[in-house]
Design a protein around this motif. Structure first.
Motif, PDB file in Angstrom:
ATOM      1  N   ILE A 178       0.830  -1.207   0.000  1.00  0.00           N
ATOM      2  CA  ILE A 178       0.000   0.000   0.000  1.00  0.00           C
ATOM      3  C   ILE A 178       0.866   1.260   0.000  1.00  0.00           C
ATOM      4  CG2 ILE A 178      -1.659   1.337   1.387  1.00  0.00           C
ATOM      5  CD1 ILE A 178      -2.800  -1.383   2.337  1.00  0.00           C
ATOM      6  N   GLY A 179       1.980   1.239   0.729  1.00  0.00           N
ATOM      7  CA  GLY A 179       2.853   2.402   0.767  1.00  0.00           C
ATOM      8  C   GLY A 179       3.419   2.736  -0.593  1.00  0.00           C
ATOM      9  N   ARG A 180       3.878   1.722  -1.319  1.00  0.00           N
ATOM     10  CA  ARG A 180       4.430   1.937  -2.666  1.00  0.00           C
ATOM     11  C   ARG A 180       3.340   2.449  -3.598  1.00  0.00           C
ATOM     12  NH1 ARG A 180       8.734   0.604  -5.863  1.00  0.00           N
ATOM     13  NH2 ARG A 180       8.269   0.246  -8.058  1.00  0.00           N
ATOM     14  N   ALA A 181       2.176   1.816  -3.557  1.00  0.00           N
ATOM     15  CA  ALA A 181       1.075   2.243  -4.424  1.00  0.00           C
ATOM     16  C   ALA A 181       0.676   3.689  -4.123  1.00  0.00           C
ATOM     17  CB  ALA A 181      -0.122   1.310  -4.252  1.00  0.00           C
ATOM     18  N   THR A 182       0.661   4.050  -2.852  1.00  0.00           N
ATOM     19  CA  THR A 182       0.320   5.416  -2.462  1.00  0.00           C
ATOM     20  C   THR A 182       1.369   6.397  -2.969  1.00  0.00           C
ATOM     21  OG1 THR A 182      -0.837   4.607  -0.501  1.00  0.00           O
ATOM     22  CG2 THR A 182      -0.162   6.924  -0.497  1.00  0.00           C
ATOM     23  N   ALA A 183       2.642   6.060  -2.787  1.00  0.00           N
ATOM     24  CA  ALA A 183       3.722   6.934  -3.254  1.00  0.00           C
ATOM     25  C   ALA A 183       3.649   7.131  -4.764  1.00  0.00           C
ATOM     26  CB  ALA A 183       5.077   6.349  -2.855  1.00  0.00           C
ATOM     27  N   LEU A 184       3.421   6.044  -5.493  1.00  0.00           N
ATOM     28  CA  LEU A 184       3.334   6.148  -6.950  1.00  0.00           C
ATOM     29  C   LEU A 184       2.134   6.984  -7.383  1.00  0.00           C
ATOM     30  CD1 LEU A 184       4.301   2.492  -7.930  1.00  0.00           C
ATOM     31  CD2 LEU A 184       5.710   4.561  -8.187  1.00  0.00           C
TER      32      LEU A 184
END
Length: 151
Positions: A24-30
């Motif tokens: 979720i963190g990576r998806a949010t950052a992207l």
């Protein structure tokens, strides 16, 4: 990901994201980078952190990374300093870092595991918010998102 849809209210903002390198963190950052935000990515995984930053900068967005365990009291002020030094502002905090331990009956939980879970999943969110709120109040704008899970 392509820059198909811009969220104009995010364009130009700066987001600090904990647990940014995966899930979720990576998806949010992207997604935030795709919407025009500059990203301060915090994670314990160096390879995943570097991969995320490379993906974001390949799109022409800006990203810096910070190695850190959110239970370390020095991470929140370091993240704030990195954001201000790199981008001169902080507009968004996404408290995404989290963990879950084995699901066992309460009487079987090791107190050290209990404390670690609370530090990662709860105390870190308080400490991160406590660090950025004064800057957000000073600028008159800020958004804080706390992510939780069934774990």
């Amino acid at each position: 990901m392509t820059k198909a849809s811009r969220l104009t209210e995010i364009d130009g903002h700066v987001a600090i994201i904990t647990g940014a390198a995966g899930g979720i963190g990576r998806a949010t950052a992207l997604r935030l980078a795709d919407a025009g935000a500059s990203i301060v990515a915090i994670d314990v995984s160096a390879d995943a952190r570097d991969s995320l930053a490379a993906d974001i900068t390949a799109w022409g967005a800006r990203a810096v990374t910070l190695a850190g365990d959110v239970t370390d009291d020095s991470v929140a002020p370091a993240a704030l300093k990195l954001a201000l030094d790199s981008f001169k502002r902080v507009d968004i905090l996404v408290n995404n870092a989290g963990m879950g331990s084995a699901q066992v009956p309460t009487w079987q939980i090791d107190p050290a595991v209990w404390r670690r879970d609370l530090d990662v999943n709860l105390t870190s969110q308080f400490v991160m918010a406590r660090a950025v709120v004064p800057v957000m109040l000073e600028t008159g704008y800020g958004r804080i998102v706390n992510v939780a899970s069934a774990a």
